[in-house]
Scaffold this motif. Structure first.
Motif, PDB file in Angstrom:
ATOM      1  N   ASN A   5       0.827  -1.203   0.000  1.00 48.91           N
ATOM      2  CA  ASN A   5       0.000   0.000   0.000  1.00 48.91           C
ATOM      3  C   ASN A   5       0.863   1.255   0.000  1.00 48.91           C
ATOM      4  O   ASN A   5       0.596   2.225  -0.725  1.00 48.91           O
ATOM      5  N   ILE A   6       1.900   1.250   0.841  1.00 44.77           N
ATOM      6  CA  ILE A   6       2.792   2.416   0.911  1.00 44.77           C
ATOM      7  C   ILE A   6       3.550   2.574  -0.404  1.00 44.77           C
ATOM      8  O   ILE A   6       3.695   3.689  -0.928  1.00 44.77           O
ATOM      9  N   ALA A   7       4.064   1.441  -0.956  1.00 45.08           N
ATOM     10  CA  ALA A   7       4.806   1.516  -2.214  1.00 45.08           C
ATOM     11  C   ALA A   7       3.917   1.998  -3.344  1.00 45.08           C
ATOM     12  O   ALA A   7       4.337   2.811  -4.177  1.00 45.08           O
ATOM     13  N   SER A   8       2.667   1.521  -3.385  1.00 45.98           N
ATOM     14  CA  SER A   8       1.758   1.950  -4.443  1.00 45.98           C
ATOM     15  C   SER A   8       1.348   3.407  -4.252  1.00 45.98           C
ATOM     16  O   SER A   8       1.202   4.152  -5.229  1.00 45.98           O
ATOM     17  N   THR A   9       1.144   3.840  -3.015  1.00 45.58           N
ATOM     18  CA  THR A   9       0.820   5.250  -2.753  1.00 45.58           C
ATOM     19  C   THR A   9       1.943   6.151  -3.247  1.00 45.58           C
ATOM     20  O   THR A   9       1.698   7.204  -3.869  1.00 45.58           O
ATOM     21  N   ARG A  10       3.183   5.727  -2.949  1.00 40.09           N
ATOM     22  CA  ARG A  10       4.338   6.524  -3.383  1.00 40.09           C
ATOM     23  C   ARG A  10       4.361   6.677  -4.895  1.00 40.09           C
ATOM     24  O   ARG A  10       4.555   7.766  -5.431  1.00 40.09           O
ATOM     25  N   ILE A  11       4.172   5.564  -5.613  1.00 39.12           N
ATOM     26  CA  ILE A  11       4.278   5.619  -7.069  1.00 39.12           C
ATOM     27  C   ILE A  11       3.069   6.319  -7.689  1.00 39.12           C
ATOM     28  O   ILE A  11       3.181   6.968  -8.737  1.00 39.12           O
ATOM     29  N   ILE A  12       1.901   6.238  -7.043  1.00 37.20           N
ATOM     30  CA  ILE A  12       0.716   6.957  -7.556  1.00 37.20           C
ATOM     31  C   ILE A  12       0.922   8.452  -7.445  1.00 37.20           C
ATOM     32  O   ILE A  12       0.649   9.217  -8.386  1.00 37.20           O
ATOM     33  N   LEU A  13       1.412   8.889  -6.302  1.00 36.01           N
ATOM     34  CA  LEU A  13       1.607  10.333  -6.110  1.00 36.01           C
ATOM     35  C   LEU A  13       2.763  10.863  -6.934  1.00 36.01           C
ATOM     36  O   LEU A  13       2.730  12.020  -7.377  1.00 36.01           O
ATOM     37  N   LEU A  14       3.813  10.026  -7.174  1.00 38.97           N
ATOM     38  CA  LEU A  14       4.974  10.497  -7.936  1.00 38.97           C
ATOM     39  C   LEU A  14       4.735  10.458  -9.440  1.00 38.97           C
ATOM     40  O   LEU A  14       5.127  11.389 -10.158  1.00 38.97           O
ATOM     41  N   LYS A  15       4.077   9.412  -9.930  1.00 40.08           N
ATOM     42  CA  LYS A  15       3.987   9.240 -11.375  1.00 40.08           C
ATOM     43  C   LYS A  15       2.548   9.151 -11.869  1.00 40.08           C
ATOM     44  O   LYS A  15       2.319   8.784 -13.012  1.00 40.08           O
ATOM     45  N   GLY A  16       1.573   9.446 -11.032  1.00 42.49           N
ATOM     46  CA  GLY A  16       0.187   9.323 -11.445  1.00 42.49           C
ATOM     47  C   GLY A  16      -0.182  10.236 -12.591  1.00 42.49           C
ATOM     48  O   GLY A  16      -1.032   9.884 -13.414  1.00 42.49           O
ATOM     49  N   HIS A  17       0.482  11.374 -12.706  1.00 41.84           N
ATOM     50  CA  HIS A  17       0.139  12.314 -13.764  1.00 41.84           C
ATOM     51  C   HIS A  17       0.506  11.789 -15.155  1.00 41.84           C
ATOM     52  O   HIS A  17       0.049  12.330 -16.171  1.00 41.84           O
ATOM     53  N   LEU A  18       1.348  10.725 -15.214  1.00 43.74           N
ATOM     54  CA  LEU A  18       1.769  10.175 -16.514  1.00 43.74           C
ATOM     55  C   LEU A  18       0.710   9.271 -17.131  1.00 43.74           C
ATOM     56  O   LEU A  18       0.843   8.888 -18.289  1.00 43.74           O
ATOM     57  N   GLY A  19      -0.296   8.899 -16.366  1.00 49.15           N
ATOM     58  CA  GLY A  19      -1.351   8.073 -16.934  1.00 49.15           C
ATOM     59  C   GLY A  19      -1.742   6.937 -16.011  1.00 49.15           C
ATOM     60  O   GLY A  19      -1.137   6.704 -14.962  1.00 49.15           O
ATOM     61  N   SER A  20      -2.738   6.164 -16.419  1.00 50.06           N
ATOM     62  CA  SER A  20      -3.267   5.112 -15.556  1.00 50.06           C
ATOM     63  C   SER A  20      -2.335   3.908 -15.464  1.00 50.06           C
ATOM     64  O   SER A  20      -2.489   3.067 -14.578  1.00 50.06           O
ATOM     65  N   VAL A  21      -1.348   3.800 -16.385  1.00 48.36           N
ATOM     66  CA  VAL A  21      -0.426   2.659 -16.360  1.00 48.36           C
ATOM     67  C   VAL A  21       0.815   2.988 -15.545  1.00 48.36           C
ATOM     68  O   VAL A  21       1.691   2.147 -15.371  1.00 48.36           O
ATOM     69  N   SER A  22       0.916   4.179 -15.026  1.00 50.63           N
ATOM     70  CA  SER A  22       2.130   4.594 -14.331  1.00 50.63           C
ATOM     71  C   SER A  22       2.381   3.785 -13.058  1.00 50.63           C
ATOM     72  O   SER A  22       3.530   3.643 -12.636  1.00 50.63           O
ATOM     73  N   ALA A  23       1.328   3.240 -12.445  1.00 52.98           N
ATOM     74  CA  ALA A  23       1.498   2.454 -11.219  1.00 52.98           C
ATOM     75  C   ALA A  23       1.498   0.952 -11.491  1.00 52.98           C
ATOM     76  O   ALA A  23       1.409   0.154 -10.557  1.00 52.98           O
ATOM     77  N   GLY A  24       1.568   0.543 -12.761  1.00 57.03           N
ATOM     78  CA  GLY A  24       1.601  -0.872 -13.093  1.00 57.03           C
ATOM     79  C   GLY A  24       0.296  -1.330 -13.700  1.00 57.03           C
ATOM     80  O   GLY A  24      -0.748  -0.695 -13.552  1.00 57.03           O
ATOM     81  N   TYR A  25       0.378  -2.479 -14.385  1.00 56.03           N
ATOM     82  CA  TYR A  25      -0.792  -2.995 -15.091  1.00 56.03           C
ATOM     83  C   TYR A  25      -1.827  -3.608 -14.159  1.00 56.03           C
ATOM     84  O   TYR A  25      -3.011  -3.647 -14.473  1.00 56.03           O
ATOM     85  N   VAL A  26      -1.409  -4.093 -13.010  1.00 52.58           N
ATOM     86  CA  VAL A  26      -2.370  -4.713 -12.090  1.00 52.58           C
ATOM     87  C   VAL A  26      -3.331  -3.665 -11.551  1.00 52.58           C
ATOM     88  O   VAL A  26      -4.558  -3.844 -11.560  1.00 52.58           O
ATOM     89  N   ILE A  27      -2.785  -2.544 -11.047  1.00 54.21           N
ATOM     90  CA  ILE A  27      -3.637  -1.469 -10.519  1.00 54.21           C
ATOM     91  C   ILE A  27      -4.502  -0.895 -11.631  1.00 54.21           C
ATOM     92  O   ILE A  27      -5.701  -0.623 -11.450  1.00 54.21           O
ATOM     93  N   GLU A  28      -3.922  -0.718 -12.820  1.00 48.59           N
ATOM     94  CA  GLU A  28      -4.667  -0.148 -13.939  1.00 48.59           C
ATOM     95  C   GLU A  28      -5.818  -1.075 -14.347  1.00 48.59           C
ATOM     96  O   GLU A  28      -6.921  -0.613 -14.651  1.00 48.59           O
ATOM     97  N   SER A  29      -5.568  -2.429 -14.314  1.00 49.91           N
ATOM     98  CA  SER A  29      -6.609  -3.391 -14.687  1.00 49.91           C
ATOM     99  C   SER A  29      -7.751  -3.380 -13.687  1.00 49.91           C
ATOM    100  O   SER A  29      -8.927  -3.387 -14.067  1.00 49.91           O
ATOM    101  N   PHE A  30      -7.415  -3.369 -12.399  1.00 51.26           N
ATOM    102  CA  PHE A  30      -8.471  -3.334 -11.385  1.00 51.26           C
ATOM    103  C   PHE A  30      -9.239  -2.022 -11.441  1.00 51.26           C
ATOM    104  O   PHE A  30     -10.438  -1.986 -11.150  1.00 51.26           O
ATOM    105  N   GLY A  31      -8.561  -0.933 -11.802  1.00 53.73           N
ATOM    106  CA  GLY A  31      -9.244   0.359 -11.852  1.00 53.73           C
ATOM    107  C   GLY A  31     -10.124   0.518 -13.051  1.00 53.73           C
ATOM    108  O   GLY A  31     -11.154   1.192 -12.984  1.00 53.73           O
TER     109      GLY A  31
END
Length: 695
Positions: free
Chosen positions: A89-115
């Motif tokens: 959760n912490i690792a995903s929060t970090r990457i969402i806040l750091l790279k979320g502006h690059l698109g829905s795939v920025s946090a990986g395909y698993v999170i993007e698929s569930f979303g």
């Protein structure tokens, strides 16, 4: 674990122990490192997938176990899985806040698929589903698990003194041993430790659910703030991206959390069973009562008849439940009837039947079984009758081998197929065949011309081609040089040919005693001098069986007994050597049996090198040949036999007397047609010619 063991395979034992002991601490350090070190999207996908897989494995393990202590490591696994989810959760929060502006795939395909895929890309629906999952996990499952764990731990601790006293009572009464008492005490201690650990571990599940809610709001609000104020995104754009990423991250974390919570609930609510796991218990106790299933179907059917209700679905369920109820009821009814019959049978055996030794049936020595349609063969009293010929066979056996065989029993076996018969010795089937009533067997002995209309077979005795023909074709078959055999004579010939190989099994202790009683009438002093002072009846039986096994007649019983009387004091009851001395004494009978019409005795022999090798083997008391040597010996012997057959010479091997018994035992099963004789077993006046040497 197999992947880890593959790398540990090349290490030494001490190194393996050290690495295995450090494995779990290293994994904990990795989890803690994930709280600090940023992870790439690809590595995050792998860890999320591993988290889901791990939760499924834990759930299945809890479903399949029969005892709670089979999964005693569950509390610590619960702690590690919770720590893994929080780290992710912490690792995903970090990457969402750091790279979320690059698109829905920025946090990986698993999170993007569930979303996107699971909630259709609609973040409002995603938020609703996430909240529902959290409510189910937090309010329903984790709260129940926490309460059950608390009560279970308290009750287990309260019950410990009573269980300990019960163990001490059984030990003092001698019902169990001290080792069993230690095992039971250890089991009680483990149960107390387990439920105590589960009481605390259930708080991890509850805390994990609360943390999931907080992390979702942090991701959502933090993502909006970062997207709007740092990356100059509009509120709509930031909401679309960060909400989907947050919902995807929340679902990826909450689904494994929900599975783990369900596993926790199963493990604390299950009832221990020695035979069934959770799935079996549910099926047996819920879907095994026909009344419950029938009443449920009737209620659903009544609801389906109400206007406005889904008639088709409800009535389909009613129909299915009624069929299931009927099948279970029939199964129970058949089981009850079976138990009743079984009970009645036991009652009848106990009260109405008087048992005696007359009810015990023993196996007869020689039996011919016929199918029920062949019963007429036993009812014929003429010269071709089966029973009359069997009596003649017994008489021939007595004259040929020197003792009177037991009665040959003919029985009807209703389990045999039509036209079948079989031959048994001591209850063991040794041969089987077929004969046809009102038909004749026409055998082609090599001189027949043409073929006949009828069922073609191979003669069971000589394996020659033959035909089962109608009686009207008898003269036609004779004109074509076929040998005609009646159906009863097929059985007689088959029996006569087969039973010769089993004389040594038919000749038992009773036959030996009867033979001694008969011979003692004419030579009483001879029998008294030998039996039992120098040789027991049992030892005499074994010696005579050795002779019969190699088809040596015991008609000259006086010579046999005189030889044993002469050599028994010096040989000290070595039955193999005594058998050899008897064979030497019977050499004239043996020579006459195998070389009656022959002038010169033409036989097989061993070459000098092979004979020397075998003699050296015997001198070392080694009666087991090297497998390769035995294989070559049998192979070369078969080749020599083929040459002997072409020259129309007897299939007899003549060897050194010391080797005779040893080689006879080797060739008895591998080449049963080969007769092994020693030079001492041939009459002195006969000329011996070795036609083929075995190398």
């Amino acid at each position: 674990m197999k992947f880890i063991n593959f790398f540990l395979f090349f290490l030494k034992k001490k190194e393996k122990i050290i690495i295995k002991s450090l494995l779990i601490p290293c994994l904990i350090l990795v989890l803690l490192t994930m709280l600090i070190v940023p992870l790439s999207p690809f590595l995050l996908d792998i860890l999320f997938t591993f988290n889901i897989t791990l939760s499924i494995m834990i759930l299945i393990s809890t479903m399949l176990m029969q005892h709670t202590l089979e999964f005693s490591s569950f509390p610590i696994i619960l702690l590690f899985s919770t720590l893994l989810r929080l780290s992710l959760n912490i690792a995903s929060t970090r990457i969402i806040l750091l790279k979320g502006h690059l698109g829905s795939v920025s946090a990986g395909y698993v999170i993007e698929s569930f979303g996107n895929f699971l909630v259709g890309g609609n973040f409002i629906i995603g938020i609703v589903i996430f909240i529902i999952l959290v409510i189910i996990n937090f309010i329903v499952i984790t709260k129940g698990v926490s309460r059950i764990s608390e009560v279970g731990a308290r009750f287990t601790l309260d019950a410990m003194p009573g269980k300990q006293m019960a163990i001490d009572s059984d030990l003092n009464a001698g019902l169990i041993q001290s080792t069993e008492a230690k095992k039971r005490r250890l089991k009680i201690e483990k149960e107390a430790d387990f439920y105590g650990s589960m009481d605390g571990a259930s708080k991890f599940v509850r805390g994990d659910a609360i943390a999931g809610i907080i992390i979702m709001f942090v991701n959502l609000l933090g993502g909006l703030f970062v997207g709007i104020w740092q990356h100059n995104m509009t509120f709509s754009e930031a909401s679309q991206i960060y909400c989907l990423l947050t919902i995807g991250d929340g679902l990826v974390a909450q689904i494994p959390s929900l599975i783990i919570s369900t596993a926790s609930a199963i493990i604390v609510t299950r009832i221990n069973s020695d035979q069934n796991n959770v799935g079996d218990q549910i099926l047996q106790q819920l879907f095994n009562v026909p009344k419950v299933i029938l009443l449920s179907g009737l209620v659903i059917g009544i609801l389906g008849l109400i206007p406005g209700m889904p008639h088709l679905v409800f009535l389909l369920f009613t129909f299915g439940l009624c069929i299931l109820s009927w099948r279970i009821y029939k199964k129970e009814l058949n089981l009850k009837n079976f138990d009743k019959k079984k009970k009645d049978m036991f009652t009848q055996n106990e009260h109405n039947i008087t048992l005696s030794w007359k009810d015990v049936s023993f196996e007869e020595l020689m039996v011919i079984e016929l199918s029920h349609d062949l019963i007429s063969l036993t009812q014929t009293s003429d010269a071709d009758g089966l029973l009359l010929h069997l009596n003649k066979i017994r008489k021939n056996f007595a004259q040929e081998i020197g003792f009177l065989p037991s009665i040959i029993h003919v029985l009807i076996n209703h389990e045999l197929l039509l036209n079948q018969y079989r031959i048994l010795v001591k209850g063991i089937e040794i041969a089987r065949g077929k004969v046809y009533l009102n038909k004749l067997l026409a055998i082609d002995n090599g001189s027949a011309k043409g073929v006949l209309t009828g069922k073609k077979i191979y003669d069971p005795v000589f394996n020659l081609p033959a035909f089962w023909i109608k009686k009207e074709l008898e003269q036609k078959a004779i004109s074509k040089n076929f040998l005609i055999v009646k159906n009863s004579m097929v059985i007689i010939t088959h029996f006569h040919n087969i039973i010769k190989n089993y004389f040594h099994e038919i000749f038992g202790f009773q036959e030996t005693q009867e033979l001694l009683d008969y011979i003692s009438q004419s030579t009483p002093k001879l029998v008294e001098s030998l039996i039992p002072s120098k040789l027991s009846v049992f030892d005499l039986q074994k010696i005579l069986q050795n002779l019969l096994k190699e088809k040596i007649s015991i008609r000259d019983i006086r010579t046999i007994l005189e030889t044993l009387l002469e050599f028994t004091p010096t040989i000290k009851k070595d039955l193999e050597i005594l058998t050899g001395m008897v064979r030497i004494a019977l050499r004239k009978s043996i020579t006459q049996k195998y070389f009656f019409n022959s002038g010169d005795i033409k036989v097989l022999g061993l070459n000098f090198e092979l004979e020397t090798l075998l003699l050296n083997n015997i001198e070392k008391n080694n009666y087991i040949l090297d497998p390769k040597l035995a294989e070559n010996l049998i192979k070369n012997t078969k080749i020599a036999i083929e040459i002997q057959k072409k020259n129309k010479n007897p299939i007899i091997l003549l060897v050194n007397h010391s080797l005779r018994f040893f080689l006879a035992r080797i060739f008895f099963k591998s080449i049963p047609e080969l007769i092994v004789l020693s030079f001492f077993e041939i009459s002195e006046e006969r000329n011996v010619i070795i036609t083929v040497f075995i190398r």
